[in-house]
Design a protein around this motif. Structure first.
Motif, PDB file in Angstrom:
ATOM      1  N   ASP A 179       0.591  -1.375  -0.103  1.00  0.00           N
ATOM      2  CA  ASP A 179       0.117   0.137  -0.052  1.00  0.00           C
ATOM      3  C   ASP A 179       0.705   1.137   0.095  1.00  0.00           C
ATOM      4  O   ASP A 179       0.184   2.444  -0.130  1.00  0.00           O
ATOM      5  CB  ASP A 179      -0.829   0.014   1.415  1.00  0.00           C
ATOM      6  CG  ASP A 179      -1.835  -0.970   1.160  1.00  0.00           C
ATOM      7  OD1 ASP A 179      -2.398  -1.626   1.925  1.00  0.00           O
ATOM      8  OD2 ASP A 179      -2.474  -1.070  -0.129  1.00  0.00           O
ATOM      9  N   ASP A 180       1.947   1.157   0.290  1.00  0.00           N
ATOM     10  CA  ASP A 180       3.006   2.427   0.328  1.00  0.00           C
ATOM     11  C   ASP A 180       3.223   2.824  -1.014  1.00  0.00           C
ATOM     12  O   ASP A 180       3.509   1.897  -2.063  1.00  0.00           O
ATOM     13  CB  ASP A 180       4.236   2.004   1.055  1.00  0.00           C
ATOM     14  CG  ASP A 180       4.149   2.045   2.529  1.00  0.00           C
ATOM     15  OD1 ASP A 180       3.336   2.980   2.865  1.00  0.00           O
ATOM     16  OD2 ASP A 180       4.908   1.491   3.214  1.00  0.00           O
ATOM     17  N   GLY A 181       3.085   4.010  -1.431  1.00  0.00           N
ATOM     18  CA  GLY A 181       3.570   4.360  -2.577  1.00  0.00           C
ATOM     19  C   GLY A 181       4.978   4.451  -2.683  1.00  0.00           C
ATOM     20  O   GLY A 181       5.713   4.628  -1.850  1.00  0.00           O
ATOM     21  N   SER A 187       4.423   9.479  -1.978  1.00  0.00           N
ATOM     22  CA  SER A 187       3.049   9.771  -1.228  1.00  0.00           C
ATOM     23  C   SER A 187       3.170  11.378  -0.920  1.00  0.00           C
ATOM     24  O   SER A 187       4.012  11.814  -0.466  1.00  0.00           O
ATOM     25  CB  SER A 187       3.038   9.176  -0.032  1.00  0.00           C
ATOM     26  OG  SER A 187       3.228   7.793  -0.289  1.00  0.00           O
ATOM     27  N   THR A 237      -0.802   9.486  -4.752  1.00  0.00           N
ATOM     28  CA  THR A 237       0.224   8.470  -4.222  1.00  0.00           C
ATOM     29  C   THR A 237       0.516   7.913  -5.681  1.00  0.00           C
ATOM     30  O   THR A 237      -0.090   7.611  -6.758  1.00  0.00           O
ATOM     31  CB  THR A 237      -0.277   7.228  -3.739  1.00  0.00           C
ATOM     32  OG1 THR A 237      -1.231   7.815  -2.484  1.00  0.00           O
ATOM     33  CG2 THR A 237       0.557   6.103  -3.369  1.00  0.00           C
ATOM     34  N   ARG A 256       2.470   4.971  -7.621  1.00  0.00           N
ATOM     35  CA  ARG A 256       2.809   3.601  -7.232  1.00  0.00           C
ATOM     36  C   ARG A 256       3.784   2.860  -8.272  1.00  0.00           C
ATOM     37  O   ARG A 256       4.218   3.296  -9.384  1.00  0.00           O
ATOM     38  CB  ARG A 256       1.487   2.614  -7.243  1.00  0.00           C
ATOM     39  CG  ARG A 256       0.548   2.895  -6.185  1.00  0.00           C
ATOM     40  CD  ARG A 256      -0.578   2.050  -5.924  1.00  0.00           C
ATOM     41  NE  ARG A 256      -1.549   2.807  -5.298  1.00  0.00           N
ATOM     42  CZ  ARG A 256      -1.549   2.863  -3.796  1.00  0.00           C
ATOM     43  NH1 ARG A 256      -0.430   2.420  -3.075  1.00  0.00           N
ATOM     44  NH2 ARG A 256      -2.469   3.715  -3.220  1.00  0.00           N
ATOM     45  N   ARG A 257       4.640   1.937  -7.540  1.00  0.00           N
ATOM     46  CA  ARG A 257       5.556   1.209  -8.582  1.00  0.00           C
ATOM     47  C   ARG A 257       5.255   1.231  -9.828  1.00  0.00           C
ATOM     48  O   ARG A 257       3.863   0.516 -10.033  1.00  0.00           O
ATOM     49  CB  ARG A 257       5.948   0.054  -7.905  1.00  0.00           C
ATOM     50  CG  ARG A 257       7.360  -0.644  -8.573  1.00  0.00           C
ATOM     51  CD  ARG A 257       7.985  -1.658  -7.334  1.00  0.00           C
ATOM     52  NE  ARG A 257       8.288  -1.010  -6.317  1.00  0.00           N
ATOM     53  CZ  ARG A 257       9.381  -0.377  -5.932  1.00  0.00           C
ATOM     54  NH1 ARG A 257      10.102   0.066  -7.043  1.00  0.00           N
ATOM     55  NH2 ARG A 257       9.502   0.031  -4.683  1.00  0.00           N
ATOM     56  N   ASP A 313       4.236   2.987 -12.140  1.00  0.00           N
ATOM     57  CA  ASP A 313       3.203   4.010 -12.807  1.00  0.00           C
ATOM     58  C   ASP A 313       4.261   4.981 -13.820  1.00  0.00           C
ATOM     59  O   ASP A 313       5.202   5.249 -13.399  1.00  0.00           O
ATOM     60  CB  ASP A 313       2.741   5.033 -11.780  1.00  0.00           C
ATOM     61  CG  ASP A 313       1.489   4.643 -11.009  1.00  0.00           C
ATOM     62  OD1 ASP A 313       0.688   3.702 -11.661  1.00  0.00           O
ATOM     63  OD2 ASP A 313       1.224   4.940  -9.894  1.00  0.00           O
ATOM     64  N   TYR A 323       3.189   8.496 -13.872  1.00  0.00           N
ATOM     65  CA  TYR A 323       2.087   9.178 -13.183  1.00  0.00           C
ATOM     66  C   TYR A 323       2.108  10.799 -13.786  1.00  0.00           C
ATOM     67  O   TYR A 323       3.099  11.310 -13.688  1.00  0.00           O
ATOM     68  CB  TYR A 323       2.522   9.179 -11.739  1.00  0.00           C
ATOM     69  CG  TYR A 323       1.359   9.815 -10.844  1.00  0.00           C
ATOM     70  CD1 TYR A 323       0.521   8.939 -10.235  1.00  0.00           C
ATOM     71  CD2 TYR A 323       1.237  11.203 -10.696  1.00  0.00           C
ATOM     72  CE1 TYR A 323      -0.976   9.489  -9.625  1.00  0.00           C
ATOM     73  CE2 TYR A 323       0.032  11.634 -10.075  1.00  0.00           C
ATOM     74  CZ  TYR A 323      -0.919  10.880  -9.487  1.00  0.00           C
ATOM     75  OH  TYR A 323      -1.939  11.305  -8.986  1.00  0.00           O
ATOM     76  N   THR A 355       9.796   4.057 -11.778  1.00  0.00           N
ATOM     77  CA  THR A 355       8.552   4.685 -11.891  1.00  0.00           C
ATOM     78  C   THR A 355       8.818   6.020 -12.521  1.00  0.00           C
ATOM     79  O   THR A 355      10.027   6.600 -12.043  1.00  0.00           O
ATOM     80  CB  THR A 355       8.192   4.679 -10.333  1.00  0.00           C
ATOM     81  OG1 THR A 355       8.270   3.121 -10.040  1.00  0.00           O
ATOM     82  CG2 THR A 355       6.682   5.090 -10.231  1.00  0.00           C
TER      83      THR A 355
END
Ligand SMILES: Nc1ncnc2c1ncn2[C@@H]1O[C@H](COP(=O)(O)OP(=O)(O)OP(=O)(O)O)[C@@H](O)[C@H]1O
Ligand SMILES: [Mg+2]
Length: 252
Positions: free
Chosen positions: A4-6, A9, A29, A31-32, A34, A36, A196
């Motif tokens: 759940d850890d980004g 974050s 967040t 995430r691995r 991504d 983003y 990421t």
């Protein structure tokens, strides 16, 4: 780090200059794996957000975390350690014009590793090959096209094998085919190196082409008004986000 850890974050972040807060209440967040996307019209605070992720600017409120580790409140030596996992490509590539491509890419390796010159040369050769610039080691940035300069900037950004790549406006000032090739390269690097990426852009083709999730910053309201997969935001996002995507005029 739990699932759940980004990788990154951001919680309750407010950004401003002096007394003027430009954007507030940012929560997202990354995430691995991504890509983003931070998107929105010019002046909405995209580059300012990148600067906060790098500690180049301090938040008016809130915090940034890398994995489970607080970044914003951390002392300089911890910030430095956390940022060693981050590679950056600023808008315009920002290469040293008096240095060859090889020297530009070698710079972070000389600064942050104890590798001997032969090994550095080998890493530089490999990184330039990864971005499609094998054989261009001896050229100067001004001898390259805009697209090649960005590739060289990416080679330098991945010199230290970062877990995270921050990229500001990859397609700015590139013609569309060159911009799409750069998009493809960003995906390729993510897959090959397991990085990421956080990509700041207002280029709709880039956003829909490579974004896994996106955050839309609205300058007028001074906050993020939408977050999610770009294709979803384009069809079911709030009106200003749909308008940004071209009001649905972009073919599927
Ligand atoms: N050093 C500064 N001092 C005061 N205000 C600033 C400063 N830098 C940026 N701003 C303001 O902050 C807001 C966000 O700027 P920012 O550069 O982050 O926008 P952006 O989304 O990256 O825009 P663009 O798409 O044009 O690159 C703008 O209103 C800008 O005028
Ligand atoms: Mg900007």
């Amino acid at each position: 780090m739990s699932v759940d850890d980004g990788v990154i974050s951001v919680r309750g972040l407010a950004m401003g200059f002096g007394d003027r807060v430009v954007v507030r209440d940012l929560d997202f967040t990354v995430r691995r794996g991504d890509v983003y996307v931070v998107m929105g019209p010019s002046g909405c605070g995209k580059t300012t957000l990148l600067r906060h992720l790098l500690g180049l600017q301090e938040p008016a409120a809130g915090e940034v975390r890398y994995g489970a580790e607080p970044f914003t409140a951390a002392p300089p030596e911890v910030r430095e350690r956390l940022l060693r996992r981050v590679g950056v490509l600023f808008q315009g590539a920002a290469l040293w014009t008096s240095m060859t491509l090889a020297e530009n890419v070698a710079l972070p390796l000389e600064q942050f590793t104890a590798l001997p010159p032969d090994a550095i040369r080998e890493v530089v050769r490999l990184k330039l090959a990864l971005v499609g610039l094998g054989g261009f080691e001896g050229l100067y940035p001004w001898e390259l096209s805009g697209g090649m300069q960005k590739r060289a900037g990416l080679a330098r950004a991945i010199a230290l094998d970062p877990e995270i790549l921050l990229i500001d406006e990859p397609s700015a000032s590139l013609d569309p085919p060159t911009a799409r090739r750069l998009d493809a390269l960003i995906l390729q690097l993510r897959d090959a190196l397991g990085t990421t990426a956080v990509v700041v852009t207002h280029d709709v083709a880039t956003i829909l082409g490579i974004g896994t999730r996106a955050l839309f910053l609205d300058a007028e309201r001074g906050r993020a008004v939408a977050e999610g997969p770009p294709a979803e935001l384009r069809t079911t996002g709030p009106p200003e986000v749909r308008a940004f995507f071209g009001g649905g005029a972009v073919p599927p």
